[in-house]
Design an enzyme around this catalytic site. Structure first.
Site, PDB file in Angstrom:
ATOM      1  N   HIS A  26      43.928  39.425  43.281  1.00 43.76           N
ATOM      2  CA  HIS A  26      44.699  39.963  42.076  1.00 43.76           C
ATOM      3  C   HIS A  26      45.344  40.736  42.818  1.00 43.76           C
ATOM      4  O   HIS A  26      46.385  40.492  43.457  1.00 43.76           O
ATOM      5  CB  HIS A  26      43.585  41.404  42.473  1.00 43.76           C
ATOM      6  CG  HIS A  26      41.506  40.890  41.872  1.00 43.76           C
ATOM      7  ND1 HIS A  26      41.185  40.896  41.229  1.00 43.76           N
ATOM      8  CD2 HIS A  26      41.404  40.388  42.802  1.00 43.76           C
ATOM      9  CE1 HIS A  26      40.229  40.901  40.966  1.00 43.76           C
ATOM     10  NE2 HIS A  26      39.904  40.521  42.582  1.00 43.76           N
ATOM     11  N   THR A  28      47.221  44.704  41.798  1.00 45.51           N
ATOM     12  CA  THR A  28      47.014  46.193  41.959  1.00 45.51           C
ATOM     13  C   THR A  28      47.466  46.101  40.302  1.00 45.51           C
ATOM     14  O   THR A  28      46.801  47.223  39.942  1.00 45.51           O
ATOM     15  CB  THR A  28      47.632  46.753  42.296  1.00 45.51           C
ATOM     16  OG1 THR A  28      48.759  46.651  43.058  1.00 45.51           O
ATOM     17  CG2 THR A  28      46.956  46.608  44.507  1.00 45.51           C
ATOM     18  N   GLU A  96      43.381  42.402  47.024  1.00 45.52           N
ATOM     19  CA  GLU A  96      43.392  43.151  45.707  1.00 45.52           C
ATOM     20  C   GLU A  96      45.422  43.403  46.270  1.00 45.52           C
ATOM     21  O   GLU A  96      45.315  44.122  48.057  1.00 45.52           O
ATOM     22  CB  GLU A  96      43.663  44.700  45.613  1.00 45.52           C
ATOM     23  CG  GLU A  96      42.539  44.413  44.622  1.00 45.52           C
ATOM     24  CD  GLU A  96      42.461  44.431  42.886  1.00 45.52           C
ATOM     25  OE1 GLU A  96      44.419  44.533  42.974  1.00 45.52           O
ATOM     26  OE2 GLU A  96      42.270  44.346  42.265  1.00 45.52           O
ATOM     27  N   HIS A 138      43.065  35.883  39.915  1.00 41.56           N
ATOM     28  CA  HIS A 138      41.723  36.544  38.828  1.00 41.56           C
ATOM     29  C   HIS A 138      41.805  36.254  37.722  1.00 41.56           C
ATOM     30  O   HIS A 138      41.450  36.092  36.851  1.00 41.56           O
ATOM     31  CB  HIS A 138      42.302  38.428  38.546  1.00 41.56           C
ATOM     32  CG  HIS A 138      41.432  39.739  37.921  1.00 41.56           C
ATOM     33  ND1 HIS A 138      41.754  40.162  37.811  1.00 41.56           N
ATOM     34  CD2 HIS A 138      40.213  38.794  37.108  1.00 41.56           C
ATOM     35  CE1 HIS A 138      40.561  41.020  37.806  1.00 41.56           C
ATOM     36  NE2 HIS A 138      39.767  40.464  37.414  1.00 41.56           N
ATOM     37  N   ASP A 148      46.944  38.468  36.283  1.00 39.34           N
ATOM     38  CA  ASP A 148      47.114  38.479  37.591  1.00 39.34           C
ATOM     39  C   ASP A 148      46.815  37.401  38.736  1.00 39.34           C
ATOM     40  O   ASP A 148      45.237  37.313  38.614  1.00 39.34           O
ATOM     41  CB  ASP A 148      46.957  39.130  38.477  1.00 39.34           C
ATOM     42  CG  ASP A 148      45.650  40.042  38.542  1.00 39.34           C
ATOM     43  OD1 ASP A 148      44.822  40.129  36.448  1.00 39.34           O
ATOM     44  OD2 ASP A 148      44.411  40.723  39.357  1.00 39.34           O
TER      45      ASP A 148
END
Length: 237
Positions: A26, A28, A96, A138, A148
């Site tokens: 991912h 953030t 992340e 993601h 993302d």
């Protein structure tokens, strides 16, 4: 690799007998790393937000934070689907990667950050039987909701280290690639993308963010079909 600990309360037990066989990357999508860490560790965010978390967060300078133990289920993927499975938090590890994202000034991922992501991914892959086809964005598993880590993320560089898939298409004949949306949909299903209830251009855009980063059009053109075919072949090995 060295990690700093910032324990998040937002996790629970994985379902019994569910393997850890996915790695989800991912960004953030927040203005700063501190803001992202606070969000990922907040047990009671204001409505309509819900508690979220991940297993690791990687800052732009390469600093790695450990938030949730790998054996626990972190809450990072949300509604998701890949290769016949849904609710992928149960079977995945989530990383992340600090970047403001498309909403706050999307920018390239620094070399130090990518090096840390690669090292972390290799360590995770050494601990869990995660096949390359299950190292995903993601946006791959939730294409109607997420973008993302996006088209500036170096998936090719990771794949050169054995992290995920990147097809070699040099020498392939574009004229031999069957055209058409039906062919694109069939290939997307073979790779693992969700298509039920999601329109084809949205899913094609997600595919292009990962594997055709120079042409994010949502169209099933010959270049995209060429890459779809190549990724589908790799994913079935």
């Amino acid at each position: 690799m060295p990690c700093r600990d910032r324990p998040s309360p937002n996790h629970d037990a994985r379902p019994e007998a569910t393997p850890i066989d996915m790695l989800v990357l991912h960004y953030t999508g927040m203005k700063s790393a501190a803001e992202a860490l606070d969000r990922l560790c907040d047990p009671a965010p204001p409505a309509p937000l819900r508690p979220v978390s991940c297993h690791y967060l990687v800052e732009e300078d390469g600093l790695v934070w450990r938030l949730v133990p790998e054996e626990r289920r972190a809450w990072h993927a949300g509604a998701s689907f890949w290769r016949g499975h849904s609710l992928l938090n149960a079977r995945s590890i989530g990383i992340e990667i600090v970047n403001p994202g498309h909403e706050w000034g999307y920018r390239p991922f620094p070399a130090l950050q990518m090096a840390a992501v690669a090292e972390l991914c290799l360590e995770i892959l050494g601990r869990h039987p995660i096949p390359p086809r299950n190292v995903v964005a993601h946006s791959d598993i939730a294409p109607d909701r997420k973008e993302d880590p996006g088209e500036l993320f170096d998936w090719q560089g990771l794949a050169s280290l054995g992290i995920g898939l990147w097809p070699a298409i040099d020498g392939r004949d574009l004229s031999a690639v069957p055209d058409g949306e039906a062919r694109a949909a069939a290939l997307l299903r073979r790779i693992g993308f969700p298509l039920d209830g999601v329109d084809l251009p949205t899913v094609l855009t997600a595919f292009q963010r990962h594997w055709r980063q120079d042409a994010i059009t949502g169209r099933a053109d010959a270049g995209t079909l060429l890459r779809l075919q190549a990724v589908a072949e790799l994913s079935e090995k």
